[in-house]
Design an enzyme around this catalytic site. Structure first.
Site, mmCIF file in Angstrom:
data_model
loop_
_atom_site.group_PDB
_atom_site.id
_atom_site.type_symbol
_atom_site.label_atom_id
_atom_site.label_comp_id
_atom_site.label_asym_id
_atom_site.label_seq_id
_atom_site.Cartn_x
_atom_site.Cartn_y
_atom_site.Cartn_z
ATOM 1 N N TRP A 103 -34.630 11.092 17.877
ATOM 2 C CA TRP A 103 -35.022 11.239 16.465
ATOM 3 C C TRP A 103 -34.250 12.367 15.788
ATOM 4 O O TRP A 103 -33.842 12.239 14.640
ATOM 5 C CB TRP A 103 -36.531 11.419 16.334
ATOM 6 C CG TRP A 103 -37.275 10.230 16.876
ATOM 7 C CD1 TRP A 103 -38.115 10.209 17.952
ATOM 8 C CD2 TRP A 103 -37.223 8.873 16.394
ATOM 9 N NE1 TRP A 103 -38.592 8.928 18.155
ATOM 10 C CE2 TRP A 103 -38.055 8.106 17.227
ATOM 11 C CE3 TRP A 103 -36.544 8.247 15.340
ATOM 12 C CZ2 TRP A 103 -38.237 6.719 17.025
ATOM 13 C CZ3 TRP A 103 -36.727 6.878 15.147
ATOM 14 C CH2 TRP A 103 -37.565 6.132 15.990
ATOM 15 N N ASP A 172 -39.896 17.557 11.835
ATOM 16 C CA ASP A 172 -40.379 16.202 12.078
ATOM 17 C C ASP A 172 -41.545 16.313 13.066
ATOM 18 O O ASP A 172 -41.335 16.521 14.256
ATOM 19 C CB ASP A 172 -39.244 15.347 12.659
ATOM 20 C CG ASP A 172 -39.679 13.909 12.961
ATOM 21 O OD1 ASP A 172 -40.882 13.596 12.794
ATOM 22 O OD2 ASP A 172 -38.811 13.113 13.376
ATOM 23 N N LYS A 196 -48.262 7.488 14.486
ATOM 24 C CA LYS A 196 -48.438 8.022 15.838
ATOM 25 C C LYS A 196 -49.818 8.680 15.958
ATOM 26 O O LYS A 196 -50.619 8.301 16.775
ATOM 27 C CB LYS A 196 -47.347 9.047 16.172
ATOM 28 C CG LYS A 196 -45.917 8.610 15.876
ATOM 29 C CD LYS A 196 -45.399 7.566 16.851
ATOM 30 C CE LYS A 196 -44.145 6.847 16.393
ATOM 31 N NZ LYS A 196 -42.984 7.657 16.093
HETATM 32 C C1 PLP Z 1 -41.572 7.340 15.544
HETATM 33 C C2 PLP Z 1 -40.813 8.524 15.141
HETATM 34 C C3 PLP Z 1 -39.943 8.504 14.046
HETATM 35 C C4 PLP Z 1 -39.663 7.249 13.240
HETATM 36 O O1 PLP Z 1 -40.737 6.960 12.426
HETATM 37 P P1 PLP Z 1 -40.684 5.773 11.351
HETATM 38 O O2 PLP Z 1 -41.941 6.035 10.558
HETATM 39 O O3 PLP Z 1 -40.724 4.497 12.114
HETATM 40 O O4 PLP Z 1 -39.456 5.914 10.546
HETATM 41 C C5 PLP Z 1 -39.299 9.666 13.707
HETATM 42 N N1 PLP Z 1 -39.484 10.807 14.392
HETATM 43 C C6 PLP Z 1 -40.324 10.863 15.446
HETATM 44 C C7 PLP Z 1 -40.507 12.153 16.170
HETATM 45 C C8 PLP Z 1 -41.007 9.732 15.855
HETATM 46 O O5 PLP Z 1 -41.836 9.790 16.902
#
Ligand code: PLP
Length: 361
Positions: A103, A172, A196
């Site tokens: 990511w 993030d 998540k």
């Molecule tokens: C799942 C995830 C993403 C991507 O998320 P989307 O909402 O599908 O764009 C980005 N960063 C992390 C740390 C993730 O676990």
């Protein structure tokens, strides 16, 4: 009602049963409206109450000061990869990134596409991202320092956040937001795809410090500006109403049933200890992350060979334990144990792991 499994999916992932039951109860008649929440106007008092409640709960749970705004932006965490450099970089100043996996790599790519002066000041790529880097120097020139607090695919997590002095942190937190207590003040922006740890897919939660809004260039397209979302209360256009409604119910569960971030963190630590202690005393299961970098949200591990891993995932599902396959890019096994996956699920998993080992080992 059909039987519910112990859900170890990485995302979309388990939701608290109390939230799902509330959805079920309210689905035909939301708060006396005679409509479901799926059918009411986003300009109605009903939805206004929902989004405001979700924001207030976020404020209380994360102890946000008045200088932070809570926004809901569609496009998931992935759209944030591009919106952040677009909105928050500053002329003639570099943007710093720490690369801890898939990511982060994608976030870096989106900043580079825009021609930003991206500096990767730390990385754990040379050991396949099995750890969180400790040696890095934040440039005092940087517009921000971006990092990924929990690496969903590699199974690592920052135990302590990086220090960046006056440089705002941009993070993030898709896979560990609301999983532990922390000080938000060094953060200029926090973002998380909801699917998540705080809800279903369809929106990102963005927590932005007000001084960051001053950086947003006028020339950006309306829908790509944080200022648009801030000025219009995330309702310049139709927001992801049902997702935000569900997030509010998940946050209600966090506040009222769990009792806030400290309690959630204690439970998450207990869950992590149960499964990692088990892995450590076993010579059959091997964790893939360095011990000091292990994630309390995504537990990644290998079995002696891929045949056994496949069998493990299949047999687990037969026993009512779902979602244990590792990400397709890394293989192996992964148990995602987000907030809504409780202690009893983790205990059931460890018990199954023990039995599987006895039968195969
Ligand atoms: C799942 C995830 C993403 C991507 O998320 P989307 O909402 O599908 O764009 C980005 N960063 C992390 C740390 C993730 O676990």
């Amino acid at each position: 009602m059909g039987k519910r499994i112990y859900n170890f999916n990485a995302g979309p992932a388990a939701l608290p049963l109390t939230a799902l039951k509330e959805i079920q109860e309210e689905i035909l008649d939301f708060k006396g409206s005679g409509m479901s929440v799926l059918e009411v106007s986003h300009r109605s008092k009903w939805f206004d109450d929902v989004i405001n409640e979700a924001i207030e709960r976020t404020r209380r749970l994360l102890n946000l000061g008045d200088d932070f705004r809570v926004l809901f932006v569609q496009g998931g965490a992935s759209l944030q990869f591009c919106m952040i450099p677009m909105n928050l970089s500053l002329d003639a100043r570099p943007v710093d990134y720490i690369n801890t996996g898939t990511w982060s790599t994608k976030a870096i790519k989106e900043a580079k596409i825009q021609g930003k002066d991206v500096r990767e000041i730390g990385s754990s790529e040379e050991r396949n991202f099995a750890y969180i880097p400790k040696d890095f120097q934040v440039d005092e020139d940087a517009a921000y320092l971006h990092f990924t607090s929990n690496n969903t695919i590699k199974g690592t997590q920052w135990a302590k956040f990086p220090h960046s002095g006056d440089i705002p942190l941009v993070c993030d937190m898709s896979s560990d937001i609301m999983s532990r207590a922390f000080d938000v003040r060094p953060f200029g922006l926090i973002y998380a795809g909801a699917q998540k740890n705080i809800g279903p897919s369809g929106t990102a939660m963005v927590i932005i410090r007000e001084d960051m809004l001053e950086r947003v260039p006028d020339y950006l397209p309306t829908m790509l500006k944080y200022t648009t979302f801030a000025e219009k209360g995330s309702m310049f256009n139709t927001p992801a109403c049902f997702v935000i409604y569900t997030i509010n119910l998940v946050l209600k569960w966090l506040e009222e049933t769990i009792g806030g971030m400290e309690n959630m963190e204690r439970i998450n630590r207990e869950k992590g200890a149960i499964i990692y202690d088990f892995i450590d005393q076993s010579d059959f299961y091997v964790g893939t992350a360095d011990k000091d970098s292990r994630s309390l949200m995504n537990v990644t591990f290998r079995l002696p060979d891929e045949e056994l891993e496949k069998k493990f995932v299949e047999e687990a599902l037969k026993e009512g334990l779902g979602g244990l396959k590792g990400h397709r890019s890394v293989g192996g096994c992964r148990a995602s144990i987000y907030n809504a996956t409780g202690l009893e699920a983790v205990r059931a998993l460890v018990e199954f792991m023990g039995e599987f080992q006895r039968k195969q080992g």
